[in-house]
Design a protein around this motif. Structure first.
Motif, short mmCIF file in Angstrom:
data_model
loop_
_atom_site.label_atom_id
_atom_site.label_comp_id
_atom_site.label_asym_id
_atom_site.label_seq_id
_atom_site.Cartn_x
_atom_site.Cartn_y
_atom_site.Cartn_z
N GLN A 71 0.83 -1.21 0.00
CA GLN A 71 0.00 0.00 0.00
C GLN A 71 0.87 1.26 0.00
N ALA A 72 1.92 1.25 0.81
CA ALA A 72 2.81 2.42 0.87
C ALA A 72 3.48 2.67 -0.47
N ILE A 73 3.86 1.60 -1.16
CA ILE A 73 4.50 1.74 -2.48
C ILE A 73 3.51 2.29 -3.50
N VAL A 74 2.31 1.73 -3.52
CA VAL A 74 1.29 2.18 -4.48
C VAL A 74 0.99 3.66 -4.27
N ARG A 75 0.87 4.06 -3.03
CA ARG A 75 0.59 5.47 -2.73
C ARG A 75 1.77 6.36 -3.08
N HIS A 76 2.98 5.89 -2.80
CA HIS A 76 4.18 6.67 -3.13
C HIS A 76 4.29 6.86 -4.63
N ASN A 77 4.06 5.79 -5.39
CA ASN A 77 4.09 5.91 -6.85
C ASN A 77 3.04 6.90 -7.34
N ASN A 117 1.69 9.43 -5.61
CA ASN A 117 2.01 10.79 -5.19
C ASN A 117 3.15 11.41 -6.00
N THR A 118 4.08 10.58 -6.44
CA THR A 118 5.20 11.10 -7.24
C THR A 118 4.86 11.18 -8.72
N GLY A 119 3.77 10.55 -9.10
CA GLY A 119 3.36 10.60 -10.50
C GLY A 119 4.13 9.69 -11.42
N GLU A 120 4.92 8.79 -10.85
CA GLU A 120 5.66 7.82 -11.65
C GLU A 120 5.84 6.52 -10.87
N LYS A 121 6.16 5.47 -11.61
CA LYS A 121 6.33 4.16 -10.98
C LYS A 121 7.76 4.06 -10.45
N VAL A 122 7.97 4.66 -9.28
CA VAL A 122 9.31 4.69 -8.69
C VAL A 122 9.77 3.27 -8.38
N ILE A 123 8.85 2.47 -7.85
CA ILE A 123 9.12 1.05 -7.59
C ILE A 123 8.15 0.24 -8.44
N ASN A 124 8.69 -0.68 -9.23
CA ASN A 124 7.90 -1.41 -10.22
C ASN A 124 7.16 -2.60 -9.60
N LEU A 125 6.31 -2.30 -8.61
CA LEU A 125 5.59 -3.34 -7.88
C LEU A 125 4.53 -3.98 -8.76
N LYS A 126 4.59 -5.33 -8.85
CA LYS A 126 3.64 -6.07 -9.66
C LYS A 126 2.65 -6.88 -8.83
N GLY A 127 3.02 -7.18 -7.58
CA GLY A 127 2.11 -7.97 -6.77
C GLY A 127 2.74 -8.42 -5.47
N PHE A 128 1.95 -9.15 -4.67
CA PHE A 128 2.47 -9.68 -3.42
C PHE A 128 1.80 -11.01 -3.09
N MET A 129 2.48 -11.78 -2.23
CA MET A 129 1.98 -13.08 -1.82
C MET A 129 2.34 -13.30 -0.35
N VAL A 130 1.37 -13.75 0.44
CA VAL A 130 1.61 -14.01 1.86
C VAL A 130 1.13 -15.41 2.22
N GLY A 131 1.81 -15.99 3.22
CA GLY A 131 1.47 -17.34 3.65
C GLY A 131 1.14 -17.42 5.12
N ASN A 132 0.12 -18.22 5.47
CA ASN A 132 -0.33 -18.38 6.86
C ASN A 132 -0.29 -17.04 7.57
#
Length: 473
Positions: A200-206, A208-223
């Motif tokens: 969430q922090a990355i998506v919001r940062h991208n 707010n800056t108007g560009e894809k500063v970090i090229n986040l494609k997804g996430f996965m969590v276990g238990n």
């Protein structure tokens, strides 16, 4: 010139030379690309074999005023790292080290032998298909530290997410060659908070800056700890359904603990859980069908999620890996090889920090609101669950997913690995859920091959494998 003057002159020249060296070294270290080379792990104690990939470890300062610095260990992919995705792994606790669990027991390329001094290769390491970055977070965890001692008493979800984001921004400056690679975040247990919060922090940062500063494609969590109410509901139901606790204790747990916090539970809820613990006997809640480690080893009093007193175990091999890690990462020569900040006489390393856990501040009762926001962002979101875990069991995760009320796009079915059922899966609009048969809380510890199959499917965005039918003709 007298002898005395000559000696003074020579000493002066040596002094000037040292100043120039320190100055040059300081400017060399401040250059991110040069710092990358300083972080390279050149000679890892206990490694008696050659590998085709490089690894780097060191510190990123996330707050200069307090002197907070996070420790990382990065492994390039075995083949063609420049084209492979970059994956960040986070463990939970709160207060447990990603180096201790994710790296040394689960998905890392190096695991530790019984002697606590030698290493062996993990054939199912996730760096077979991706570049893997392990982060000890927050400060006070593993090798991460702060020069301000009070920082260890004020950790919480909000600051952890902010500093993990700051870490990534600086890490990409140090390793600019990976800025364009697809980036994913993975983790387990209390990282069920860390991973979506950082996403969430990355998506919001991208945004707010108007560009894809970090090229986040997804996430996965276990238990993953996701929603305290649903996680408690599913946990008590699981423990009762497999016969671990009595009917009476099951009812009392549901009455006393149903709306309690996993991290900040009440004294009354703790007392009922102590009764449940006595009824269950000497088993490991993280993997209820495997024997516990009987070595003389006392583990810090928390399990990556919640505050129960059960050890982390293995299936099919040594159940005392955590003990071996404690020996290995406290060796001075290992700490030197990993560029651990100089301490006197050495850095006392623990798998988990009770100091961090016991003083944890903000921990929201649910991160489902974060999921609802991120489901609209187009990220690839997967959740997996080992089905022999009684800490955050399958039932807990299913209750949380059901509460999102997502349309089903792929019905519940078995998935296969080498012709055998590896678990079950269901696909929703925007989210994929996968169980791993016979795995405990640390899925890749108990079922490493199946975990790698899961990871490959996640990276590719493909459904979990179906049964391949072969004919003799």
């Amino acid at each position: 010139m007298s002898t005395f003057d000559l000696v003074v002159y020579i000493l002066f020249l040596i002094f000037v030379a040292k100043l120039q060296f320190v100055s040059c070294r300081g400017s060399f270290s401040s250059d991110p690309s040069n710092q990358q080379q300083l972080d390279k792990v050149l000679d890892l104690p206990g490694q008696s074999f050659n590998v085709s990939f490089a690894s780097y470890s060191g510190y990123v300062t996330t707050n200069k005023e307090s002197g907070r610095a996070l420790f990382y260990w990065f492994f390039e992919s075995v083949v063609d790292p420049s084209s492979k995705p970059l994956v960040l792994w986070l463990n939970g606790g709160p207060g447990c080290s990603s180096v201790a669990f994710g790296l040394a027991e689960e998905i890392g390329p190096f695991h530790i032998e019984k002697d606590g001094k030698s290493l062996y290769l993990n054939p199912y390491s996730w760096n077979e298909v991706a570049n893997i970055l392990f982060l000890d977070s927050p400060v006070g965890v593993g090798f991460s530290y702060s020069n301000t001692s009070s920082d260890l008493l004020s950790n919480g979800d909000e600051r952890t997410a902010a500093e993990n984001l700051e870490f990534l921004l600086q890490w990409f400056d140090r390793f600019p060659q990976y800025k364009e690679n697809d980036f994913y975040i993975t983790g387990e247990s209390y990282a069920g908070h860390y991973v979506p919060q950082l996403s969430q922090a990355i998506v919001r940062h991208n945004h707010n800056t108007g560009e894809k500063v970090i090229n986040l494609k997804g996430f996965m969590v276990g238990n993953a700890l996701t929603d305290d109410f649903h996680d408690h509901l599913g946990r008590f139901e699981f423990m009762w359904s497999v016969g671990l606790i009595s009917d009476q204790t099951f009812k009392r747990l549901n009455i006393v603990c149903d709306f309690e916090s996993f991290i900040h539970s009440s004294e009354l809820c703790e007392k009922v859980q102590d009764i449940a613990e006595e009824e269950m006997g000497d088993i490991d809640l993280y993997s209820i069908y495997t024997p516990p480690c009987k070595a003389n080893f006392s583990r810090p009093n928390h399990p990556q999620s919640g505050k129960r007193k059960f050890g982390i175990l293995r299936i099919a091999y040594d159940p005392c890996t955590e003990e071996h890690s404690t020996v290995y990462f406290n060796l001075p020569e290992v700490q030197r090889a990993l560029h651990v900040q100089d301490k006197s006489p050495s850095f006392k390393w623990e798998t988990c920090s009770d100091l961090v856990s016991d003083n944890w501040k903000d921990s929201p009762r649910s991160v489902l609101k974060v999921y609802r926001e991120l489901l609209r962002s187009g990220l690839r979101i997967w959740i997996f669950s080992g089905d022999t875990d009684a800490v955050i069991p399958v039932a807990s995760t299913r209750y949380s997913i059901d509460s999102l009320k997502l349309p089903t796009v792929g019905p519940w079915r078995a998935w296969y690995d080498d012709g055998q059922v590896g678990g079950w899966t269901q696909e929703y609009d925007g989210l994929t859920f996968v169980t791993v048969r016979g795995a405990g809380h640390e899925v890749a510890l108990h079922k490493p091959k199946q975990a790698l199959t899961l990871f490959k499917s996640f990276l590719s965005g493909n459904s979990m494998p179906k049964l391949d039918l072969f004919s003799d003709s």
